[in-house]
Design an enzyme around this catalytic site. Structure first.
Site, PDB file in Angstrom:
ATOM      1  N   PHE A  60       3.238   7.195   0.863  1.00 48.82           N
ATOM      2  CA  PHE A  60       4.217   7.961   0.277  1.00 48.82           C
ATOM      3  C   PHE A  60       3.453   8.630  -0.854  1.00 48.82           C
ATOM      4  O   PHE A  60       4.358   9.353  -1.843  1.00 48.82           O
ATOM      5  CB  PHE A  60       5.322   6.623  -0.473  1.00 48.82           C
ATOM      6  CG  PHE A  60       5.984   6.051   0.768  1.00 48.82           C
ATOM      7  CD1 PHE A  60       6.720   6.346   1.868  1.00 48.82           C
ATOM      8  CD2 PHE A  60       5.497   4.751   0.633  1.00 48.82           C
ATOM      9  CE1 PHE A  60       7.111   5.572   2.562  1.00 48.82           C
ATOM     10  CE2 PHE A  60       5.802   3.784   1.553  1.00 48.82           C
ATOM     11  CZ  PHE A  60       6.779   4.123   2.572  1.00 48.82           C
ATOM     12  N   SER A  61       2.272   8.548  -0.951  1.00 44.84           N
ATOM     13  CA  SER A  61       1.441   9.234  -2.164  1.00 44.84           C
ATOM     14  C   SER A  61       1.741  10.573  -1.992  1.00 44.84           C
ATOM     15  O   SER A  61       1.710  11.357  -1.268  1.00 44.84           O
ATOM     16  CB  SER A  61       0.110   8.817  -1.779  1.00 44.84           C
ATOM     17  OG  SER A  61      -0.876   9.442  -2.759  1.00 44.84           O
TER      18      SER A  61
ATOM     19  N   PRO B 132       0.831  -1.248  -0.044  1.00 44.21           N
ATOM     20  CA  PRO B 132      -0.017  -0.108  -0.121  1.00 44.21           C
ATOM     21  C   PRO B 132       0.913   1.245   0.069  1.00 44.21           C
ATOM     22  O   PRO B 132       1.953   1.573   0.766  1.00 44.21           O
ATOM     23  CB  PRO B 132      -0.977  -0.217   1.222  1.00 44.21           C
ATOM     24  CG  PRO B 132      -0.978  -1.472   1.519  1.00 44.21           C
ATOM     25  CD  PRO B 132       0.299  -2.197   1.066  1.00 44.21           C
ATOM     26  N   CYS B 133       0.347   2.192  -0.777  1.00 41.11           N
ATOM     27  CA  CYS B 133       1.323   3.331  -1.066  1.00 41.11           C
ATOM     28  C   CYS B 133       1.039   4.550  -0.288  1.00 41.11           C
ATOM     29  O   CYS B 133       1.547   5.588  -0.532  1.00 41.11           O
ATOM     30  CB  CYS B 133       1.199   3.706  -2.704  1.00 41.11           C
ATOM     31  SG  CYS B 133      -0.525   3.887  -3.478  1.00 41.11           S
ATOM     32  N   THR B 134      -0.224   4.567   0.459  1.00 36.81           N
ATOM     33  CA  THR B 134      -0.593   5.871   1.261  1.00 36.81           C
ATOM     34  C   THR B 134       0.396   6.679   1.809  1.00 36.81           C
ATOM     35  O   THR B 134       0.604   7.662   1.879  1.00 36.81           O
ATOM     36  CB  THR B 134      -1.782   5.668   2.110  1.00 36.81           C
ATOM     37  OG1 THR B 134      -1.388   4.750   2.903  1.00 36.81           O
ATOM     38  CG2 THR B 134      -2.811   5.330   1.097  1.00 36.81           C
TER      39      THR B 134
END
Length: 374
Positions: A112-113, A108-110
């Protein structure tokens, strides 16, 4: 649409091969953070068979089980923090000393989004989801696959305190666990996907085998005011991708509320800036650059779609040039999922699954470039 309803469209025109049209058999793949299976579908089209998957979200896990018949066990629906590597190996049908050919996944990228930079606690690097990168490298260390592919948001490479320490740690662990890797930010549009979607892709192979490689662009065009990709093969446009696709209205088609009525006035490819003094509007409604760029953003049929988000707000595009929300069948085309790919869940859940996915055509191209040299 109610929750837990399977959505499929007729298999008319697709931009990628069907699940039956694949490369020669290459071996067993294991999938982490599988989501709707964009990486998985690309892996299968490159000749691998996904035998085990770990996915915490039930709708996405249901989607995986509907579309990947080679799974040797049901999708592991636990938090990966609680899943031993040995359990993943067993789910794939591998013995204690057997190694998978390929490990794939997009944690999950949240944390670093780019869209989360306004949150102070995320800028400080305090998001606990950042540790999920280490769960990927833990499985990499324990299962020792022949190749791996890790995908994430490109903001992970930014030189700031939110992202760079995690990225440096990730690269250090990959090296420490015996792998050489290459990484690059790849724009999906440069590989035939009708969507401008830049993503960080890391590919790796054990030290001493050979240097892992990333693919060269197959398409090119204008993106963010510059020429990118391969100049002699134009980007695939949204109009080309949706040509011939017949859809039926969906309950969420209409863009209503305070700003929905403004959408018809915006030309294809435009956004809220159409209603500013700087664009010559006689009755300006917005100040210049007072909103995020995707506010009231409309598709241009002559260009690839801009990045499609997993959880857009009520006025966040891209919207169809017919002044409505994109329908599920259209979203699948713009991500290069086959028309007959089935997605499970509510409309919002399906949007999230697609918005978080890797376009299968990009995944296939990356995996083929990595493994066809071996």
């Amino acid at each position: 649409m109610s929750k837990n309803i399977s959505v499929a469209t007729p298999d008319c025109r697709g931009l990628v091969a069907s699940s039956q049209d694949v490369a020669p058999e290459r071996g067993v793949a294991i999938s982490l953070f599988s989501g709707a299976g964009g990486l998985d579908l690309g892996a299968e089209q490159a000749g691998y068979r996904v035998h085990a998957a770990v996915e915490y979200n039930n709708d996405a896990a249901d989607t995986m089980e509907k579309n990947f018949p080679d799974l040797r066990s049901p999708v592991i629906r636990q938090n990966i923090l609680e899943v031993p590597s040995a359990e993943i190996r067993e789910a794939a049908g591998l013995g204690q000393k057997e190694q998978p050919e390929l490990l794939i996944g997009g944690p999950p990228c949240t944390p670093f989004s780019k869209s989360s930079f306004w949150l102070d606690w995320k800028r400080e690097g305090l998001d606990p989801n950042a540790s999920l990168l280490q769960e990927y490298t833990r499985v990499l260390r324990d299962l020792k696959p022949r190749y791996f592919v890790l995908e994430n948001v490109y903001a992970l490479t930014y030189n700031n305190r939110q992202s760079r320490p995690h990225f440096n740690r990730l690269l250090h662990e990959i090296e420490e666990y015996g792998y050489d890797c290459n990484w690059e930010v790849l724009n999906a549009a440069n590989f035939g996907v009708p969507q401008a979607r830049p993503r960080l892709v890391i590919v790796g192979a054990p030290k001493g085998s050979r240097t892992p490689a990333l693919p060269k662009p197959t398409h090119g065009g204008r993106w963010e005011r510059q020429d990118v990709g391969k100049s002699d093969s134009p980007h695939v446009t949204a109009g080309e991708a949706l040509e011939g696709l017949h859809t039926v209205p969906e309950p969420a088609d209409t863009v209503a509320g305070q700003y929905g009525h403004l959408l018809p006035g915006i030309p294809p490819g435009g956004n809220y800036l159409h209603y500013t003094a700087e664009r010559g509007h006689p009755d300006p409604l917005f100040k210049w650059r007072s909103r995020y760029w995707s506010f009231l953003l409309k598709l241009d049929p002559a260009k690839p779609a801009p990045t499609i988000q997993a959880q857009p707000g009520p006025y966040v595009g891209p919207f169809h040039w017919e002044n409505r929300r994109l329908r599920v069948a259209e979203l699948k085309r713009l991500f290069t999922f086959p028309d007959n790919f089935e997605l499970v869940g509510s409309r919002n859940s399906i949007q999230a699954q697609l918005g978080n996915s890797v376009p299968p055509l990009l995944a296939k191209t990356v995996i083929a470039a990595l493994t066809e040299q071996g």
